[in-house]
Design a protein around this motif. Structure first.
Motif, PDB file in Angstrom:
ATOM      1  N   MET A 172       0.844  -1.199   0.000  1.00 35.51           N
ATOM      2  CA  MET A 172       0.000   0.000   0.000  1.00 35.51           C
ATOM      3  C   MET A 172       0.881   1.251   0.000  1.00 35.51           C
ATOM      4  SD  MET A 172      -1.231   2.583   2.084  1.00 35.51           S
ATOM      5  CE  MET A 172      -0.985   2.073   3.774  1.00 35.51           C
ATOM      6  N   ARG A 173       1.955   1.205   0.786  1.00 35.46           N
ATOM      7  CA  ARG A 173       2.805   2.402   0.886  1.00 35.46           C
ATOM      8  C   ARG A 173       3.517   2.691  -0.436  1.00 35.46           C
ATOM      9  NH1 ARG A 173       4.731   0.023   5.849  1.00 35.46           N
ATOM     10  NH2 ARG A 173       6.823   0.043   4.982  1.00 35.46           N
ATOM     11  N   ILE A 196      -1.276  -1.584  12.159  1.00 40.14           N
ATOM     12  CA  ILE A 196      -0.812  -2.903  11.710  1.00 40.14           C
ATOM     13  C   ILE A 196      -0.923  -3.029  10.185  1.00 40.14           C
ATOM     14  CG2 ILE A 196      -1.346  -5.395  11.769  1.00 40.14           C
ATOM     15  CD1 ILE A 196      -0.217  -4.714  14.417  1.00 40.14           C
ATOM     16  N   PHE A 197      -1.974  -2.455   9.617  1.00 40.33           N
ATOM     17  CA  PHE A 197      -2.159  -2.610   8.174  1.00 40.33           C
ATOM     18  C   PHE A 197      -1.443  -1.549   7.352  1.00 40.33           C
ATOM     19  CE2 PHE A 197      -5.286  -5.551   9.654  1.00 40.33           C
ATOM     20  CZ  PHE A 197      -5.267  -6.537   8.695  1.00 40.33           C
ATOM     21  N   GLU A 198      -1.041  -0.462   8.005  1.00 38.45           N
ATOM     22  CA  GLU A 198      -0.297   0.549   7.257  1.00 38.45           C
ATOM     23  C   GLU A 198       1.205   0.346   7.425  1.00 38.45           C
ATOM     24  OE1 GLU A 198      -1.063   4.612   8.311  1.00 38.45           O
ATOM     25  OE2 GLU A 198       0.333   5.383   6.828  1.00 38.45           O
ATOM     26  N   ASN A 199       1.588   0.073   8.654  1.00 39.63           N
ATOM     27  CA  ASN A 199       3.019   0.033   8.924  1.00 39.63           C
ATOM     28  C   ASN A 199       3.353  -1.009   9.984  1.00 39.63           C
ATOM     29  OD1 ASN A 199       5.698   0.701   8.975  1.00 39.63           O
ATOM     30  ND2 ASN A 199       5.422   2.542  10.218  1.00 39.63           N
ATOM     31  N   PRO A 200       3.210  -2.292   9.643  1.00 40.41           N
ATOM     32  CA  PRO A 200       3.527  -3.325  10.632  1.00 40.41           C
ATOM     33  C   PRO A 200       5.005  -3.259  11.010  1.00 40.41           C
ATOM     34  CG  PRO A 200       3.179  -4.291   8.455  1.00 40.41           C
ATOM     35  CD  PRO A 200       2.828  -2.848   8.340  1.00 40.41           C
ATOM     36  N   ASP A 214       4.141  -8.086   8.278  1.00 37.85           N
ATOM     37  CA  ASP A 214       4.122  -7.430   6.972  1.00 37.85           C
ATOM     38  C   ASP A 214       3.825  -8.452   5.874  1.00 37.85           C
ATOM     39  OD1 ASP A 214       5.083  -4.877   5.342  1.00 37.85           O
ATOM     40  OD2 ASP A 214       6.001  -6.629   4.394  1.00 37.85           O
ATOM     41  N   VAL A 268       0.048  -9.950   6.185  1.00 40.50           N
ATOM     42  CA  VAL A 268      -1.054  -9.102   5.705  1.00 40.50           C
ATOM     43  C   VAL A 268      -0.972  -8.873   4.197  1.00 40.50           C
ATOM     44  CG1 VAL A 268      -1.472  -7.947   7.921  1.00 40.50           C
ATOM     45  CG2 VAL A 268       0.090  -6.889   6.285  1.00 40.50           C
ATOM     46  N   ARG A 269       0.246  -8.969   3.655  1.00 38.66           N
ATOM     47  CA  ARG A 269       0.392  -8.794   2.206  1.00 38.66           C
ATOM     48  C   ARG A 269       0.159 -10.091   1.445  1.00 38.66           C
ATOM     49  NH1 ARG A 269       6.145  -6.867   1.724  1.00 38.66           N
ATOM     50  NH2 ARG A 269       5.693  -6.733  -0.501  1.00 38.66           N
ATOM     51  N   GLY A 270      -0.046 -11.175   2.193  1.00 40.04           N
ATOM     52  CA  GLY A 270      -0.365 -12.442   1.526  1.00 40.04           C
ATOM     53  C   GLY A 270       0.837 -13.153   0.932  1.00 40.04           C
ATOM     54  N   ILE A 271       2.040 -12.919   1.484  1.00 40.87           N
ATOM     55  CA  ILE A 271       3.222 -13.583   0.908  1.00 40.87           C
ATOM     56  C   ILE A 271       4.001 -14.371   1.951  1.00 40.87           C
ATOM     57  CG2 ILE A 271       3.571 -12.043  -1.053  1.00 40.87           C
ATOM     58  CD1 ILE A 271       5.699 -10.600   0.687  1.00 40.87           C
ATOM     59  N   ASN A 291      10.161  -8.924  -0.099  1.00 41.36           N
ATOM     60  CA  ASN A 291      10.330  -8.042  -1.251  1.00 41.36           C
ATOM     61  C   ASN A 291      10.107  -6.609  -0.873  1.00 41.36           C
ATOM     62  OD1 ASN A 291      10.712  -9.056  -4.127  1.00 41.36           O
ATOM     63  ND2 ASN A 291       9.593 -10.671  -3.088  1.00 41.36           N
TER      64      ASN A 291
END
Lengths: 216, 263
Positions: free
Chosen positions: A77-78, B235-239, B245, B248-251, B263
């Motif tokens: 997102m960032r 948590i969802f903006e800046n874990p 990280d 929540v990004r699914g990796i 990555n």
């Protein structure tokens, strides 16, 4: 799904770097055209304005589609948030380059009022700042962004120095007024480009750390 | 500050296998707290320890403390039934009693626990619970029907009504929308949003998007440990943790322990 988004984001970053390279080259060429009084080079810069506007539009469209389809969070997102702001700043740099190129055409027929050293020097400094901000974005490395505030102060000082020098020329001989007004305007465009480099640096800092800073 | 639930060095094992390895966190009152993490990481076990449901499993061993409103529910003189009334549980599969009517599904707990004295009182409490669970309007004219006539989302809301009728203070929900369609999911999420004004809600989900939509705080559980917890937006903006990280990004790959190579 996460891996698909990562690949798309990497491609998006490459597009932004390509756009950044174009903006930087336009700015370099515009100032060179001004100094060398090269009308053809200036015309080329003006043509490229369309390319950069198109890139701005395409990257924005792709970034928005990624938000709609993949609901990015955290680092993903960032990056997208940073990209959406960066492309606006880069497009503005391109637009200032076009404006400088137009000025170069207006000033191509008569010799310069001086050797025109400070404007190219100022342009080099601005180009370095934009390039560093883009390198920081590319390599996700904050070290490129150190001293950005001081570097921006230097750009501001150069602008005032050009401004004062031009006032002197204008007072010496009113025939210089038109030329010198153009120089002041070009210096002002470059100073604005320096501000955009700082804004890009702020967004890259947010992208890397998740924290918002203000470079003054 | 008083917390609805607080765990102190909570460890849970099944036989020799340790599934929760020293977890510490605090859940404030009247919030939605989401426990998220991949399947099999210990979320449901953790949730079940909050109202001593693990007592039913002979292999389960619990050490450390679970404080509900400041009181350790694993101390000796605790009335387990009282704890379970205070801390209600809703499971992944909607499980209304199939042989009881919609009305009786809610009434039975109230009767068994002698929580009401008169028929009028019972009627009003049943309707109150259905209203609280945003279901009354949809079932008012068929309270004597069996729950089989309800949709998945409605069944789940009936189960929530059944829990609410016992006047709990905390609601535990274990993937309550895993078997519900998108419309039912939306209704349940809206309901939870309303209910948090009066209740503390702890929700287990393996879907980060659900945690981000409806929770105020998130705890990320991975391989039996609490990796990170904090306000949902943060948590969802800046874990802060690499594993969070990546999750929540699914990796996040299952079994990944170091969280490098991101990555």
């Amino acid at each position: 799904m996460g891996e698909i988004l990562i690949e798309k984001i990497e491609n998006l970053k490459l597009n932004v770097l390509e756009m950044g390279e174009l903006a930087v080259n336009m700015l370099k060429d515009a100032v060179l055209a001004l100094k060398a009084q090269d009308i053809n080079l200036a015309k080329e810069v003006i043509k490229k304005k369309e390319d950069i506007a198109k890139m701005d539009e395409q990257i924005e469209e792709r970034a928005l589609r990624m938000i709609a389809l993949y609901h990015p969070v955290a680092r993903d997102m960032r990056v997208i948030a940073a990209v959406l702001k960066m492309i606006t700043y880069l497009a503005r740099v391109g637009r200032y380059a076009k404006d400088i190129a137009k000025t170069a055409i207006l000033m191509a027929d008569e010799p310069h009022a001086s050797k025109l050293v400070e404007i190219p020097y100022m342009s080099d400094k601005v180009v370095e700042m934009i390039t560093d901000a883009l390198n920081s974005f590319k390599k996700e490395d904050l070290s490129y962004l150190t001293n950005f505030s001081e570097r921006d102060d230097e750009i501001d000082s150069l602008y005032y120095s050009i401004f004062r020098e031009c006032l002197t020329y204008m007072m010496e001989d009113p025939k210089n007024i038109t030329k010198c007004t153009h120089y002041i305007i070009v210096a002002r465009y470059l100073e604005r480009c320096g501000d955009h480099a700082c804004k890009i640096a702020e967004k890259v800092h947010y992208m890397i750390t998740g924290e918002r800073i203000e470079i003054k | 500050m008083r917390y609805a639930i607080e765990t102190r060095n909570l460890r849970i094992s099944y036989g020799k296998k340790e599934v929760i390895m020293g977890v510490n966190f605090k859940i404030p009152e009247k919030v939605v707290f989401a426990l998220m993490g991949p399947s099999g990481c210990g979320k449901s076990t953790l949730l079940r320890s909050f109202n001593r449901l693990l007592d039913l499993n002979k292999d389960a061993n619990v050490s450390g403390q679970v404080l509900v409103f400041g009181r350790n529910i694993y101390s000796d003189n605790v009335d387990v039934m009282e704890i379970r009334r205070q801390v209600g549980m809703v499971f992944q599969y909607p499980n209304p009693f199939p042989h009881l009517s919609i009305y009786e599904n809610i009434a039975i707990g109230l009767r068994l626990n002698k929580m009401v004295q008169t028929k009028e009182e019972l009627d009003s409490r049943v309707k109150w619970a259905l209203e609280k669970a945003s279901l009354l309007e949809e079932v008012e004219d068929r309270l004597d029907d069996f729950p089989s006539s309800l949709s998945g989302g409605q069944k789940q809301r009936l189960v929530i009504a059944r829990v609410l009728a016992m006047k709990p203070k905390i609601l535990l929900l274990d993937e309550p929308t895993a078997n519900v369609d998108p419309v039912g999911t939306k209704n349940i999420e809206n309901l939870l949003f309303e209910l948090k004004k009066e209740y503390t809600i702890v929700l287990v989900t393996h879907e980060p998007a659900q945690a981000s939509r409806i929770s105020d705080f998130v705890g990320f559980i991975y391989l039996g440990e609490l990796v990170e917890s904090g306000p949902t937006a943060r948590i969802f903006e800046n874990p802060q943790h690499e594993l969070t990280d990546r999750y929540v990004r699914g990796i996040l790959s299952i079994g990944d322990k170091n969280g490098r190579n991101t990555n």
